[in-house]
Scaffold this motif. Structure first.
Motif, PDB file in Angstrom:
ATOM      1  N   LEU A  33     -19.423 123.786-125.940  1.00 41.42           N
ATOM      2  CA  LEU A  33     -18.130 123.180-126.244  1.00 41.42           C
ATOM      3  C   LEU A  33     -17.728 123.327-127.706  1.00 41.42           C
ATOM      4  O   LEU A  33     -16.542 123.245-128.034  1.00 41.42           O
ATOM      5  N   LYS A  34     -18.685 123.554-128.588  1.00 43.72           N
ATOM      6  CA  LYS A  34     -18.319 123.672-130.002  1.00 43.72           C
ATOM      7  C   LYS A  34     -17.548 124.952-130.300  1.00 43.72           C
ATOM      8  O   LYS A  34     -16.833 125.021-131.309  1.00 43.72           O
ATOM      9  N   ASP A  35     -17.670 125.975-129.428  1.00 36.10           N
ATOM     10  CA  ASP A  35     -17.000 127.249-129.682  1.00 36.10           C
ATOM     11  C   ASP A  35     -16.044 127.673-128.574  1.00 36.10           C
ATOM     12  O   ASP A  35     -15.508 128.782-128.615  1.00 36.10           O
ATOM     13  N   HIS A  36     -15.833 126.810-127.581  1.00 33.80           N
ATOM     14  CA  HIS A  36     -14.978 127.174-126.448  1.00 33.80           C
ATOM     15  C   HIS A  36     -14.023 126.034-126.127  1.00 33.80           C
ATOM     16  O   HIS A  36     -14.324 124.864-126.377  1.00 33.80           O
ATOM     17  N   ASP A  37     -12.892 126.385-125.542  1.00 30.22           N
ATOM     18  CA  ASP A  37     -11.900 125.390-125.144  1.00 30.22           C
ATOM     19  C   ASP A  37     -11.976 125.038-123.665  1.00 30.22           C
ATOM     20  O   ASP A  37     -11.365 124.063-123.227  1.00 30.22           O
ATOM     21  N   GLU A  38     -12.699 125.837-122.883  1.00 35.19           N
ATOM     22  CA  GLU A  38     -12.788 125.593-121.448  1.00 35.19           C
ATOM     23  C   GLU A  38     -13.610 124.333-121.170  1.00 35.19           C
ATOM     24  O   GLU A  38     -14.390 123.878-122.003  1.00 35.19           O
ATOM     25  N   PRO A  39     -13.449 123.759-119.962  1.00 37.33           N
ATOM     26  CA  PRO A  39     -14.181 122.539-119.609  1.00 37.33           C
ATOM     27  C   PRO A  39     -15.623 122.832-119.193  1.00 37.33           C
ATOM     28  O   PRO A  39     -16.030 123.992-119.075  1.00 37.33           O
ATOM     29  N   ILE A  40     -16.376 121.772-118.965  1.00 41.86           N
ATOM     30  CA  ILE A  40     -17.690 121.864-118.344  1.00 41.86           C
ATOM     31  C   ILE A  40     -17.642 121.084-117.040  1.00 41.86           C
ATOM     32  O   ILE A  40     -16.767 120.229-116.847  1.00 41.86           O
ATOM     33  N   VAL A  41     -18.575 121.376-116.140  1.00 40.86           N
ATOM     34  CA  VAL A  41     -18.569 120.743-114.815  1.00 40.86           C
ATOM     35  C   VAL A  41     -19.954 120.178-114.505  1.00 40.86           C
ATOM     36  O   VAL A  41     -20.971 120.815-114.767  1.00 40.86           O
ATOM     37  N   SER A  42     -19.966 118.968-113.963  1.00 36.72           N
ATOM     38  CA  SER A  42     -21.183 118.394-113.406  1.00 36.72           C
ATOM     39  C   SER A  42     -20.778 117.500-112.243  1.00 36.72           C
ATOM     40  O   SER A  42     -19.594 117.387-111.925  1.00 36.72           O
ATOM     41  N   LEU A  58     -15.163 117.002-119.564  1.00 36.05           N
ATOM     42  CA  LEU A  58     -16.081 117.000-118.430  1.00 36.05           C
ATOM     43  C   LEU A  58     -15.305 116.823-117.137  1.00 36.05           C
ATOM     44  O   LEU A  58     -14.520 115.886-116.996  1.00 36.05           O
ATOM     45  N   ILE A  59     -15.520 117.718-116.184  1.00 36.33           N
ATOM     46  CA  ILE A  59     -14.969 117.598-114.836  1.00 36.33           C
ATOM     47  C   ILE A  59     -16.101 117.169-113.919  1.00 36.33           C
ATOM     48  O   ILE A  59     -17.113 117.872-113.788  1.00 36.33           O
ATOM     49  N   ARG A  60     -15.946 115.986-113.305  1.00 33.08           N
ATOM     50  CA  ARG A  60     -16.946 115.517-112.349  1.00 33.08           C
ATOM     51  C   ARG A  60     -16.491 115.867-110.942  1.00 33.08           C
ATOM     52  O   ARG A  60     -15.316 115.716-110.596  1.00 33.08           O
ATOM     53  N   THR A  61     -17.442 116.281-110.111  1.00 38.30           N
ATOM     54  CA  THR A  61     -17.127 116.657-108.744  1.00 38.30           C
ATOM     55  C   THR A  61     -18.253 116.195-107.832  1.00 38.30           C
ATOM     56  O   THR A  61     -19.223 115.594-108.280  1.00 38.30           O
ATOM     57  N   GLU A  69     -16.766 124.482-108.287  1.00 36.93           N
ATOM     58  CA  GLU A  69     -15.844 123.982-109.307  1.00 36.93           C
ATOM     59  C   GLU A  69     -15.986 124.750-110.618  1.00 36.93           C
ATOM     60  O   GLU A  69     -14.994 124.991-111.312  1.00 36.93           O
ATOM     61  N   VAL A  70     -17.203 125.120-110.976  1.00 37.02           N
ATOM     62  CA  VAL A  70     -17.401 125.927-112.186  1.00 37.02           C
ATOM     63  C   VAL A  70     -16.605 127.219-112.086  1.00 37.02           C
ATOM     64  O   VAL A  70     -15.928 127.630-113.040  1.00 37.02           O
ATOM     65  N   ARG A  74     -12.924 127.798-114.016  1.00 42.53           N
ATOM     66  CA  ARG A  74     -13.268 128.719-115.108  1.00 42.53           C
ATOM     67  C   ARG A  74     -13.965 127.960-116.243  1.00 42.53           C
ATOM     68  O   ARG A  74     -13.664 128.129-117.419  1.00 42.53           O
ATOM     69  N   ALA A  75     -14.907 127.125-115.849  1.00 42.74           N
ATOM     70  CA  ALA A  75     -15.645 126.319-116.818  1.00 42.74           C
ATOM     71  C   ALA A  75     -16.567 127.206-117.655  1.00 42.74           C
ATOM     72  O   ALA A  75     -17.023 128.265-117.211  1.00 42.74           O
ATOM     73  N   VAL A  76     -16.868 126.742-118.850  1.00 39.53           N
ATOM     74  CA  VAL A  76     -17.738 127.498-119.742  1.00 39.53           C
ATOM     75  C   VAL A  76     -19.208 127.219-119.442  1.00 39.53           C
ATOM     76  O   VAL A  76     -20.090 128.003-119.797  1.00 39.53           O
TER      77      VAL A  76
END
Length: 212
Positions: A33-42, A58-61, A69-70, A74-76
């Motif tokens: 996340l420090k170098d990307h704008d895309e979300p993360i998924v868990s 954070l996208i929760r699913t 979902e990743v 287009r999560a990083v």
């Protein structure tokens, strides 16, 4: 430690201490996340540790949709318990071997040991346990829990997740056993244990009312 099919990996630091899956997720998420704008998924199981490093990305699913979902968001980065991590920069699957290489890269870049990386992540008191529940009652119990906690605006993408100022509770139906899975996390072990007892009593009461 890699499992036999190499899709899961479990980390132990240089002092011989196992590192929690949720802490490892947070280390990886913080790195990306420090170098990307895309979300993360868990999944809904995710700790407040992961929320703390996500900066609202954070996208929760549901547990069974993390990989999908990743890809769709287009999560990083993505991942879930137990020890399963997804690195879209390489491939869309759970990859324990790549996780080891990525962790070594992070250690080299940050010039930190695993225990030092771990110390940068907030950890909370956390318990996970199961309560026996017949398959035919699982959905009905969850629905009654939704009604019971309706004033707290619970999250319902996989079971019911209830957020409180100092803790969260997640109750979801087991996919494979006649049981409900309960996850509770808070700022103190005493509060976590008390919440666990309260939830167990509540579920037992709801099932008892349904059997009467």
């Amino acid at each position: 430690m890699l499992d036999n099919d190499r899709d899961s990996v479990f980390f132990i630091d240089e002092r011989g201490n196992p590192i929690r899956d949720q802490t490892v997720l947070s280390i990886f998420a913080k790195h990306y996340l420090k170098d990307h704008d895309e979300p993360i998924v868990s999944s809904v199981v995710s700790s407040r540790s992961l929320e703390g490093v996500s900066g609202g990305r954070l996208i929760r699913t549901s547990v069974d949709r993390v990989l999908k979902e990743v890809y769709e968001r287009r999560a990083v980065f993505g991942g879930d318990e137990p020890g399963m991590y997804i690195f879209p920069e390489f491939q869309y699957c759970f990859d324990g071997t790549f996780a080891i290489l990525k962790m070594l890269e992070i250690m080299a870049e940050e010039k930190m040991t695993l225990s030092q990386l771990k110390s940068d992540i907030d950890e909370y008191s956390r318990v996970e346990f199961s309560v026996d529940c017949p398959n035919e009652l699982k959905d009905a119990v969850i629905q009654r829990l939704v009604k019971y906690f309706r004033d707290k605006e619970p999250e319902l993408c996989d079971g019911i997740r209830v957020e409180e100022p100092s803790c969260f509770m997640l109750i979801r139906a087991s996919r494979f056993e006649p049981a409900l899975r309960i996850y509770i996390e808070s700022e103190s072990s005493e509060k976590t244990q008390n919440k666990a007892l309260d939830i167990m009593k509540l579920i037992e009461t709801l099932m008892g009312d349904m059997n009467d």
